[in-house]
Design a protein around this motif. Structure first.
Motif, PDB file in Angstrom:
ATOM      1  N   GLU A 397      17.693   2.547  -3.140  1.00  0.00           N
ATOM      2  CA  GLU A 397      17.940   1.120  -3.339  1.00  0.00           C
ATOM      3  C   GLU A 397      17.694   0.564  -4.723  1.00  0.00           C
ATOM      4  N   GLU A 398      16.873  -0.550  -4.823  1.00  0.00           N
ATOM      5  CA  GLU A 398      16.365  -0.573  -6.249  1.00  0.00           C
ATOM      6  C   GLU A 398      14.586  -0.921  -6.010  1.00  0.00           C
ATOM      7  N   TRP A 399      14.222   0.053  -4.892  1.00  0.00           N
ATOM      8  CA  TRP A 399      13.039  -0.527  -4.601  1.00  0.00           C
ATOM      9  C   TRP A 399      12.221   1.043  -5.048  1.00  0.00           C
ATOM     10  N   ILE A 400      10.946   1.039  -5.605  1.00  0.00           N
ATOM     11  CA  ILE A 400      10.198   2.288  -5.267  1.00  0.00           C
ATOM     12  C   ILE A 400       8.865   2.039  -4.967  1.00  0.00           C
ATOM     13  N   SER A 401       8.112   3.151  -4.417  1.00  0.00           N
ATOM     14  CA  SER A 401       6.935   2.553  -3.784  1.00  0.00           C
ATOM     15  C   SER A 401       5.818   2.506  -4.776  1.00  0.00           C
ATOM     16  N   ASP A 402       4.693   1.926  -4.468  1.00  0.00           N
ATOM     17  CA  ASP A 402       3.546   1.705  -5.142  1.00  0.00           C
ATOM     18  C   ASP A 402       2.848   2.944  -5.898  1.00  0.00           C
ATOM     19  N   LYS A 403       3.196   4.102  -5.141  1.00  0.00           N
ATOM     20  CA  LYS A 403       2.572   5.434  -5.566  1.00  0.00           C
ATOM     21  C   LYS A 403       3.468   5.835  -6.807  1.00  0.00           C
ATOM     22  N   THR A 404       4.898   5.906  -6.682  1.00  0.00           N
ATOM     23  CA  THR A 404       5.789   5.915  -7.610  1.00  0.00           C
ATOM     24  C   THR A 404       5.577   5.183  -8.851  1.00  0.00           C
ATOM     25  N   ARG A 405       5.402   3.866  -8.741  1.00  0.00           N
ATOM     26  CA  ARG A 405       5.288   2.980  -9.755  1.00  0.00           C
ATOM     27  C   ARG A 405       4.094   3.107 -10.422  1.00  0.00           C
ATOM     28  N   CYS A 407       1.421   5.531 -10.455  1.00  0.00           N
ATOM     29  CA  CYS A 407       0.703   7.062 -10.678  1.00  0.00           C
ATOM     30  C   CYS A 407       0.641   7.244 -12.049  1.00  0.00           C
ATOM     31  N   TYR A 408       1.333   6.600 -12.798  1.00  0.00           N
ATOM     32  CA  TYR A 408       1.713   7.236 -14.297  1.00  0.00           C
ATOM     33  C   TYR A 408       0.327   7.370 -15.123  1.00  0.00           C
ATOM     34  N   ASP A 409      -0.730   6.614 -14.979  1.00  0.00           N
ATOM     35  CA  ASP A 409      -2.057   6.722 -15.620  1.00  0.00           C
ATOM     36  C   ASP A 409      -2.497   8.289 -15.169  1.00  0.00           C
ATOM     37  N   GLY A 410      -2.182   8.678 -14.223  1.00  0.00           N
ATOM     38  CA  GLY A 410      -2.696  10.137 -13.900  1.00  0.00           C
ATOM     39  C   GLY A 410      -2.196  10.992 -14.814  1.00  0.00           C
ATOM     40  N   LEU A 411      -0.879  10.982 -15.251  1.00  0.00           N
ATOM     41  CA  LEU A 411      -0.350  11.719 -16.390  1.00  0.00           C
ATOM     42  C   LEU A 411      -1.261  11.956 -17.686  1.00  0.00           C
ATOM     43  N   LYS A 412      -2.223  10.964 -17.951  1.00  0.00           N
ATOM     44  CA  LYS A 412      -3.265  10.973 -19.106  1.00  0.00           C
ATOM     45  C   LYS A 412      -4.491  11.476 -18.897  1.00  0.00           C
ATOM     46  N   ARG A 413      -4.827  11.752 -17.550  1.00  0.00           N
ATOM     47  CA  ARG A 413      -6.136  12.183 -17.298  1.00  0.00           C
ATOM     48  C   ARG A 413      -6.338  13.484 -16.858  1.00  0.00           C
ATOM     49  N   GLN A 414      -7.204  14.199 -17.093  1.00  0.00           N
ATOM     50  CA  GLN A 414      -7.591  15.408 -16.445  1.00  0.00           C
ATOM     51  C   GLN A 414      -6.562  16.513 -16.892  1.00  0.00           C
ATOM     52  N   ARG A 415      -5.849  16.191 -17.912  1.00  0.00           N
ATOM     53  CA  ARG A 415      -4.855  17.228 -18.316  1.00  0.00           C
ATOM     54  C   ARG A 415      -5.398  18.521 -18.666  1.00  0.00           C
ATOM     55  N   ARG A 802      -3.926  12.173  -7.618  1.00  0.00           N
ATOM     56  CA  ARG A 802      -5.651  12.347  -7.797  1.00  0.00           C
ATOM     57  C   ARG A 802      -6.162  11.872  -8.898  1.00  0.00           C
ATOM     58  N   ALA A 803      -5.483  12.266 -10.106  1.00  0.00           N
ATOM     59  CA  ALA A 803      -6.147  12.044 -11.212  1.00  0.00           C
ATOM     60  C   ALA A 803      -5.882  10.511 -11.733  1.00  0.00           C
ATOM     61  N   SER A 804      -5.247   9.749 -10.849  1.00  0.00           N
ATOM     62  CA  SER A 804      -4.846   8.324 -11.626  1.00  0.00           C
ATOM     63  C   SER A 804      -5.833   7.386 -10.842  1.00  0.00           C
ATOM     64  N   LYS A 805      -6.422   6.403 -11.902  1.00  0.00           N
ATOM     65  CA  LYS A 805      -7.504   5.697 -11.801  1.00  0.00           C
ATOM     66  C   LYS A 805      -6.876   4.380 -10.792  1.00  0.00           C
ATOM     67  N   ILE A 806      -5.544   4.105 -11.189  1.00  0.00           N
ATOM     68  CA  ILE A 806      -5.178   2.979 -10.364  1.00  0.00           C
ATOM     69  C   ILE A 806      -4.992   3.505  -8.906  1.00  0.00           C
ATOM     70  N   MET A 807      -4.498   4.673  -8.690  1.00  0.00           N
ATOM     71  CA  MET A 807      -4.510   5.039  -7.374  1.00  0.00           C
ATOM     72  C   MET A 807      -5.670   4.963  -6.539  1.00  0.00           C
ATOM     73  N   ALA A 808      -6.795   5.434  -7.329  1.00  0.00           N
ATOM     74  CA  ALA A 808      -8.009   5.345  -6.706  1.00  0.00           C
ATOM     75  C   ALA A 808      -8.494   4.063  -6.400  1.00  0.00           C
ATOM     76  N   GLN A 809      -8.107   3.073  -7.126  1.00  0.00           N
ATOM     77  CA  GLN A 809      -8.655   1.660  -6.783  1.00  0.00           C
ATOM     78  C   GLN A 809      -7.918   1.350  -5.508  1.00  0.00           C
ATOM     79  N   CYS A 810      -6.484   1.739  -5.649  1.00  0.00           N
ATOM     80  CA  CYS A 810      -5.781   1.339  -4.411  1.00  0.00           C
ATOM     81  C   CYS A 810      -6.382   1.995  -3.114  1.00  0.00           C
TER      82      CYS A 810
END
Ligand code: SF4
Ligand code: FES
Lengths: 817, 132
Positions: A397-405, A407-415, A802-810
């Motif tokens: 529909e037009e919603w997404i889950s918090d994980k989807t929304r 997780c993007y800071d994980g794309l910058k860590r631990q690469r 798992r690399a995302s800081k925001i997800m760790a906080q959540c």
């Protein structure tokens, strides 16, 4: 109102035509609005001009389930046919008139409390709130009259009275409904001199930032929380100017969909905390892509600035389609058309583009006044049209889950950014691609073919899985699978591993039986659909599995296969619910794939399905809910291991992003190659690391749990010296002397066509053809051990999250312990 | 454009291919003559020899050997002259020189290998970058 203002008003010369009554309530700022009634009368006097037909707004299309239900209304004099029950606002949309609004949202209930959508309706004494008013046959709606304009201007003035003018420091600036609409409909001067009210900010957790002074009390967030997210956290406190949005008591918003309130809030009251002050929306480049953190394949837009992903938003597919009939609509453009002389002829792309190239310079000469005019004249005379893909996919529909929304800071860590080899001292050393591939190829040739094992990870795209399978087959091994599908997956019958009802189809169901699955954490968007169905049709939900927290009414039937057996044998009270249901749905979690007795459990489920008439020619209610993005495509491509204990005897293991694998049983001397984008679990055991690109950096095909294939698009460049997954395998195959026959994405896709043609039908759901009845008899015994939950932590399920800081906080603050 | 050139008037266009050709040779000679001072200015003696630089210049000129329009040749000569002047005026830095004329346009990290001969274009491109 300040005294000075009043005074200035008093000395302003009045229009002689305004009556004395108007003289007393001159509260308008634009002279032409001073006497809306009289000028309205003047407008009525002149004959209605012949209006050209307008195009519906945002591709809005009406679908008449029942032709008798059509009614006709007039919007600004232009007649439109709409189905009965539509509101005035929707009728205006169909007529191509955009009505300003704040509280109305097409996916939420109607509140009608902002009054921004006021329009004039003939014979009604006052302007009406169009979002809450049903359209009646023959209604004459006027959206552009002085009365309507004045009404909007007044509402706008009241809204801005208590709204802080902090747009320069507001994250919503540039994409704010209030900003846009006050530019379009607001007054050109302010008359407010008193103090503005201020409201205490609320703490809603690590994801949603609140600046409650900016809130305009539209209650969209309250309605979203209680209707879609299913949490009663948000509410309205106080009355009048003391009205506030809040959580009653200090409490975090613990919904897995909480991020969506950021999108629906029309002002900057609720904004994204991780994105706060990071970027302005006009600096961002949007790329329409697919989410890979679960198997739903939510449609997302990746907003990036330069090489950095700044945020992820849901894609509004509705802008192209409003209902399911869209793809079947007869007036869709499906072929290129070229009009050399008066009639359109179907054309191919090269010819059409050549024609464009030919014509553009010529037109530039004709129109010296500049490119904009050039294009207008070019398209109004329309010599050529090019069809574009309109997706009818309505997955999230037009919603997404918090994980989807988030997780993007994980794309910058631990690469991982360089190819690396583990030296004798156990440390990784960066090497060139040439050396890394040479070593891998050499080792691969030193082991026996049956000792080679390949495992695709959760986030792999179909192209790279195809390449991996072809490569290993050429090396003589057939031990290749995708993690999470277990050792003996059933890949022969497509209906045995996809969601046959389709996510949209779930809305028709009236009874759900969830077996060993917790959709709330496994696939939050599917859970939102189930919740929607439960709310709309009072569907009954029963679940078998560990006790969990659902956000709708449900019945806990039992914890293990024994309950299933009871249902299958008709000894359980839930049986009557299934057999009395019109459209029963059974959803089996993919977590069961890992169980030894999975064939037995599936046959029990099939017995239940047969007894409950769940699979009929017109309804297939037997579903599997997959866990990760790669699974469906992996099974379609036949990534099935030859033997179930290949890990124990492996000497050469190729992990393509596989991190959640138990490698304890792997022999000590085995050589492990890890190809992936994050330094996660898989790297600990690796001997060679080959850096690959993440989903935001490559073009890849993913098939979601309902069998709909979709493609990601590269939004940002790859990190460091990383390469696309399939390219690495293609290069490795050449170094190893077993060169794969494709050099381009096109080439690898045509190879995929021969294996699983449905993967190339992008944005279309390919239903499974065969029923469940063709399966061989199962001799396995059911193991009575209770089902386990498949996802321990909703916020951290793969290497990116798992690399995302925001997800760790959540997971630290929001997870239900 | 550099200031020494500013005093020099732009020479008139070459009338025919023959004249343009002789101008190219003149330019090549003057460039070769300035090689010792270039090496001096940018301390290039430890990374490159005179003859290597000479062949780099020749290669740069040969890149345009297909051009037959005297006007275009004049334009290219003008650009070449400008570049030469910039170099002689120390308007560049050492790493510019190394990057452009010593290592070449393939970049500093290229690991050339004699084994590369039999490779497919795909693999050659793969070693260079992800985007091809
Ligand atoms: S916070 Fe935003 S969405 Fe919620 S009521 Fe206020 S303006 Fe509306
Ligand atoms: S949109 Fe109609 S009252 Fe708010």
């Amino acid at each position: 109102m300040g005294l000075g203002l009043l005074a200035s008003r008093a000395i302003r010369p009045f229009n002689s035509s305004s009556s004395s009554r108007l003289l007393l309530r001159t509260i308008v700022s634009k002279p032409e609005l001073q006497s809306p009634e009289s000028s309205a009368a003047a407008a009525d006097a002149c004959p209605e001009p012949d209006l050209p037909p307008r195009t519906p707004l945002a591709g809005a299309r009406v679908h008449f389930p029942n032709p008798e239900d059509a009614i006709e209304v007039f919007v600004d004099g232009y007649p439109v046919k709409i189905p009965k029950g539509m509101t005035v606002l929707q009728a205006c949309e169909v007529a191509g008139v955009d009505i300003p609004r704040f509280c109305y949202h097409s996916r939420l209930s109607i509140a009608g409390n902002c009054r921004m959508c006021l329009v004039e309706v003939e014979k009604s004494p006052k302007p009406v709130a169009s979002c809450a008013m049903p359209a009646l046959p023959g209604m004459k709606i006027k959206t552009d009259t002085p009365v309507a304009k004045k009404a909007r201007e007044g509402v706008m003035e009241f809204l801005l009275m208590n709204h802080p003018l902090d747009c320069p420091i507001c994250d919503q600036g540039g994409e704010c409904d209030l900003q846009d609409q006050s530019m379009a409909f607001g007054s050109d001067r302010g008359r407010f001199t008193e103090m503005k009210r201020s409201v205490v900010d609320k703490n809603l957790g690590p994801l949603v930032k609140t600046v409650m002074t900016r809130c305009i009390q539209c209650t969209r967030c309250v309605r979203f929380a209680s209707e879609v997210a299913g949490v009663q956290d948000l509410g309205m406190l106080g009355r009048g100017s003391g009205e506030e949005i809040g959580t009653y008591v200090e409490k975090l918003m613990t919904s897995e969909l909480s991020g969506n309130v950021i999108d629906i809030c029309p002002v900057g009251a609720l904004t994204s905390k991780p994105f706060a002050f990071k970027a302005r929306n006009w600096e961002l480049k949007g790329t329409e892509s697919i989410d890979v953190t679960d198997a739903v394949g939510s449609n997302i837009r990746i907003d990036s600035r330069g090489p950095e992903v700044m945020r992820i938003l849901p894609r509004l597919n509705e802008s192209l389609c409003t209902n399911q009939e869209f793809n079947k609509a007869s007036d869709r453009l499906i072929k290129l058309g070229l009009r050399p002389n008066n009639i359109f002829l179907p054309e191919t792309y090269p010819t059409a583009l050549f024609y464009l190239e030919l014509r553009l310079p010529a037109l530039a000469f004709l129109e010296p006044s500049g490119p904009s005019i050039l294009f207008i004249s070019f398209f109004t005379c329309l010599s050529l049209f090019i069809p574009v893909i309109a997706t009818s996919v309505d997955i999230n529909e037009e919603w997404i889950s918090d994980k989807t929304r988030f997780c993007y800071d994980g794309l910058k860590r631990q690469r991982l950014n360089d190819p690396m080899i583990r030296g004798a001292d156990g440390r990784f050393k960066a090497v060139s691609w040439r050396d890394a591939l040479a070593i891998v190829a050499e080792v691969a040739h030193q082991v026996k073919p049956e000792e080679i094992v390949g495992i695709a990870g959760k986030l792999s795209d179909a192209e790279s899985m195809m390449a991996l399978k072809d490569f290993l087959n050429k090396m003589g091994s057939n031990n290749i699978w995708c993690e999470g599908t277990g050792t003996q997956p059933n890949a022969d019958l497509r209906s045995g591993y996809i969601m046959n009802t389709s996510i949209n189809g779930l809305e028709k169901a009236d009874v759900f039986l969830l077996v060993g699955t917790q959709p709330r954490v496994e696939a939050a968007m599917v859970n939102a659909r189930i919740r929607k169905t439960v709310r709309a049709n009072n569907a009954k939900v029963g679940y078998v599995g560990p006790e969990t927290d659902f956000n709708y009414d449900c019945q806990h039937l039992g914890t293990g296969p024994n309950t299933l057996l009871e249902i299958a044998e008709g000894r359980h009270p839930f049986v009557s619910a299934i057999s009395n249901a019109k459209n029963p749905v059974i959803i089996v979690g993919a977590g069961l794939f890992e169980r030894e007795d999975k064939d037995a459990i599936f046959s029990v489920v099939e017995t239940i399905a047969k007894k409950g008439n769940v699979v009929r020619p017109d309804w297939n209610g037997l579903n599997v809910l997959l866990l990760n993005a790669a699974q469906a495509a992996a099974l379609d491509l036949g990534l099935v291991p030859e033997s179930s204990n290949s890990i124990e005897s492996a000497k050469f293991v190729y992990l393509m992003g596989a991190d959640d694998l138990n490698l304890d049983k792997l022999p000590k001397d085995a050589f492990v190659v890890y190809q992936g984008h994050h330094g996660d679990h898989g790297v600990y055991r690796a001997n060679v690391i080959l850096p690959a690109s993440a989903f935001s950096e490559k073009e890849g095909t993913y098939e979601n749990t309902e069998g709909c294939s979709q493609q990601t698009l590269p939004a940002v460049p790859t990190v460091g010296d990383a390469r696309d997954d399939w390219k690495i395998i293609r290069a490795l195959s050449e170094v190893a002397g077993v060169r794969l026959p494709y050099d381009t994405v096109g080439g690898i896709r045509s190879r995929m066509r021969t294996v699983a043609p449905n993967l190339l039908h992008v944005d279309e759901r390919e239903p499974a053809t065969l029923g469940h009845s063709l399966k061989p008899e199962v001799t396995q015994k059911v193991n009575p051990a209770p089902f386990k939950s498949a996802v321990e932590n909703f916020y951290m399920t793969d290497s990116i999250t798992r690399a995302s800081k925001i997800m760790a906080q959540c997971s630290a603050t929001l997870r239900k312990k | 454009m550099s200031f020494t050139l500013r005093s020099v008037k732009v020479p008139p266009n070459s009338v025919n291919l023959e004249e343009a050709r002789s101008r190219v040779f003149d330019f090549f000679r003057s460039a070769c003559r300035s090689i010792p001072s270039i090496i001096d200015i940018y301390n290039l003696d430890e990374v490159v020899t005179k003859s290597q630089l000479r062949s780099t210049i020749a290669a740069e000129i040969r890149k345009n050997c297909h051009v037959t329009n005297p006007k275009v040749i004049d334009m290219l000569l003008f650009k070449g002259m400008e570049e030469l002047n910039n170099i002689l005026e120390h308007a560049k830095q050492r790493h510019h020189m190394i990057g452009q004329y010593v290592v070449g346009h393939h970049g500093l990290v290229q690991d050339l290998d004699s084994k590369d001969q039999g490779l497919s274009d795909f693999l050659k491109n793969f070693y260079k970058s992800n985007y091809f």
